[in-house]
Motif scaffolding. Structure first.
Motif, PDB file in Angstrom:
ATOM      1  N   UNK A 102     136.335  60.643   2.470  1.00  0.00           N
ATOM      2  CA  UNK A 102     136.698  59.228   2.593  1.00  0.00           C
ATOM      3  C   UNK A 102     136.636  58.793   4.059  1.00  0.00           C
ATOM      4  N   UNK A 103     136.632  57.459   4.257  1.00  0.00           N
ATOM      5  CA  UNK A 103     136.722  56.922   5.618  1.00  0.00           C
ATOM      6  C   UNK A 103     137.972  56.049   5.690  1.00  0.00           C
ATOM      7  N   UNK A 104     138.916  56.415   6.576  1.00  0.00           N
ATOM      8  CA  UNK A 104     140.138  55.618   6.733  1.00  0.00           C
ATOM      9  C   UNK A 104     139.856  54.435   7.652  1.00  0.00           C
ATOM     10  N   UNK A 105     140.018  53.211   7.127  1.00  0.00           N
ATOM     11  CA  UNK A 105     139.779  52.004   7.932  1.00  0.00           C
ATOM     12  C   UNK A 105     140.974  51.734   8.846  1.00  0.00           C
ATOM     13  N   UNK A 106     142.167  51.678   8.262  1.00  0.00           N
ATOM     14  CA  UNK A 106     143.405  51.515   9.030  1.00  0.00           C
ATOM     15  C   UNK A 106     144.605  51.731   8.111  1.00  0.00           C
ATOM     16  N   UNK A 107     145.794  51.667   8.718  1.00  0.00           N
ATOM     17  CA  UNK A 107     147.044  51.809   7.961  1.00  0.00           C
ATOM     18  C   UNK A 107     147.765  50.466   8.037  1.00  0.00           C
ATOM     19  N   UNK A 108     148.054  49.890   6.876  1.00  0.00           N
ATOM     20  CA  UNK A 108     148.774  48.617   6.811  1.00  0.00           C
ATOM     21  C   UNK A 108     150.255  48.953   6.647  1.00  0.00           C
ATOM     22  N   UNK A 109     151.063  48.537   7.617  1.00  0.00           N
ATOM     23  CA  UNK A 109     152.479  48.920   7.612  1.00  0.00           C
ATOM     24  C   UNK A 109     153.350  47.673   7.513  1.00  0.00           C
ATOM     25  N   UNK A 110     154.079  47.561   6.401  1.00  0.00           N
ATOM     26  CA  UNK A 110     154.972  46.418   6.186  1.00  0.00           C
ATOM     27  C   UNK A 110     156.366  46.734   6.704  1.00  0.00           C
ATOM     28  N   UNK A 111     156.784  45.975   7.716  1.00  0.00           N
ATOM     29  CA  UNK A 111     158.111  46.184   8.310  1.00  0.00           C
ATOM     30  C   UNK A 111     159.109  45.227   7.669  1.00  0.00           C
ATOM     31  N   UNK A 112     160.227  45.786   7.226  1.00  0.00           N
ATOM     32  CA  UNK A 112     161.227  44.975   6.525  1.00  0.00           C
ATOM     33  C   UNK A 112     162.580  45.666   6.650  1.00  0.00           C
ATOM     34  N   UNK A 113     163.649  44.896   6.839  1.00  0.00           N
ATOM     35  CA  UNK A 113     164.961  45.519   7.037  1.00  0.00           C
ATOM     36  C   UNK A 113     165.454  46.185   5.751  1.00  0.00           C
ATOM     37  N   UNK A 114     166.299  47.160   5.947  1.00  0.00           N
ATOM     38  CA  UNK A 114     166.847  47.921   4.823  1.00  0.00           C
ATOM     39  C   UNK A 114     167.598  46.999   3.853  1.00  0.00           C
ATOM     40  N   UNK A 115     168.359  46.045   4.407  1.00  0.00           N
ATOM     41  CA  UNK A 115     169.150  45.139   3.552  1.00  0.00           C
ATOM     42  C   UNK A 115     168.258  44.320   2.630  1.00  0.00           C
ATOM     43  N   UNK A 116     167.212  43.753   3.201  1.00  0.00           N
ATOM     44  CA  UNK A 116     166.309  42.914   2.395  1.00  0.00           C
ATOM     45  C   UNK A 116     165.610  43.766   1.334  1.00  0.00           C
ATOM     46  N   UNK A 117     165.134  44.943   1.729  1.00  0.00           N
ATOM     47  CA  UNK A 117     164.448  45.832   0.779  1.00  0.00           C
ATOM     48  C   UNK A 117     165.363  46.236  -0.371  1.00  0.00           C
TER      49      UNK A 117
END
Length: 198
Positions: A107-122
């Motif tokens: 495979x070819x890894x294009x990038x890593x999409x990282x969603x940042x969100x606080x613990x409380x909201x999650x």
């Protein structure tokens, strides 16, 4: 053609699944959720892994990487497509090492999409999802606490590993899904991925 992959990571409830379905429509990626593949395998009659997967999921633990990689690889081959969002993987160093061992050359890894969100909201989102009948055995406070600890201890170091390679695209996931998706589109457009003509 070598399959192109985007890893999608973030805390439980950060909106990975919601964003993946929007990306799939817009850019013709196949959305493969490591968790969904494991849950399907668990339900499959006669699965040799079913019981072990159920136990790991319930305890907020991570399934052995060979099992997850083989399910992902099979799903890629069965799709007949070449672009994949791999949601919720790699979650720890063992996942990363296993991927590099088994899938790196395929495979070819294009990038890593990282969603940042606080613990409380999650936490609020996951409990809301559970109350709405998500049918997921891990949308409860006890499992969520374990999943969060796993995320903090095991997944964040993976983000840092890819950060050092300049492969992480950080997205704030605390706003409305449409607004999050605007930022997601910038990440995809920046590497020259064309949208699908409607």
């Amino acid at each position: 053609m070598v399959p192109e992959v985007v890893f999608v990571l973030g805390a439980p409830g950060s909106g990975k699944g919601t964003q993946c379905s929007l990306i799939s429509k817009e850019y013709d990626f196949v959305h493969l959720s490591a968790g969904d593949l494991l849950r399907e395998e668990r339900q499959r009659p006669g699965s040799e892994y079913g019981e072990m997967i159920e136990e790991k999921i319930r305890n907020g633990e991570i399934v052995p990487v060979e099992v997850t990689c083989s399910l992902i690889h099979k799903a890629m081959q069965n799709s007949g497509k070449t672009r994949f969002l791999i949601d919720g993987f790699p979650r720890n160093k063992d996942n990363l090492d296993g991927w590099n061992r088994v899938m790196f050359d395929k495979t070819k890894l294009l990038f890593v999409l990282f969603f940042e969100c606080s613990r409380d909201i999650c936490t609020e989102r996951c409990l809301g999802r559970g109350a709405a009948g998500s049918g997921r055995s891990d949308d409860n406070l006890e499992s969520l606490q374990k999943r969060f600890n796993t995320y903090l201890n095991d997944t964040l170091p993976i983000i840092n590993h890819y950060d050092e390679q300049n492969l992480v695209r950080r997205i704030s996931a605390e706003v409305a899904p449409e607004k999050v998706f605007e930022d997601v589109k910038i990440a995809f457009n920046n590497i020259g991925l064309k949208r699908i003509a409607n």
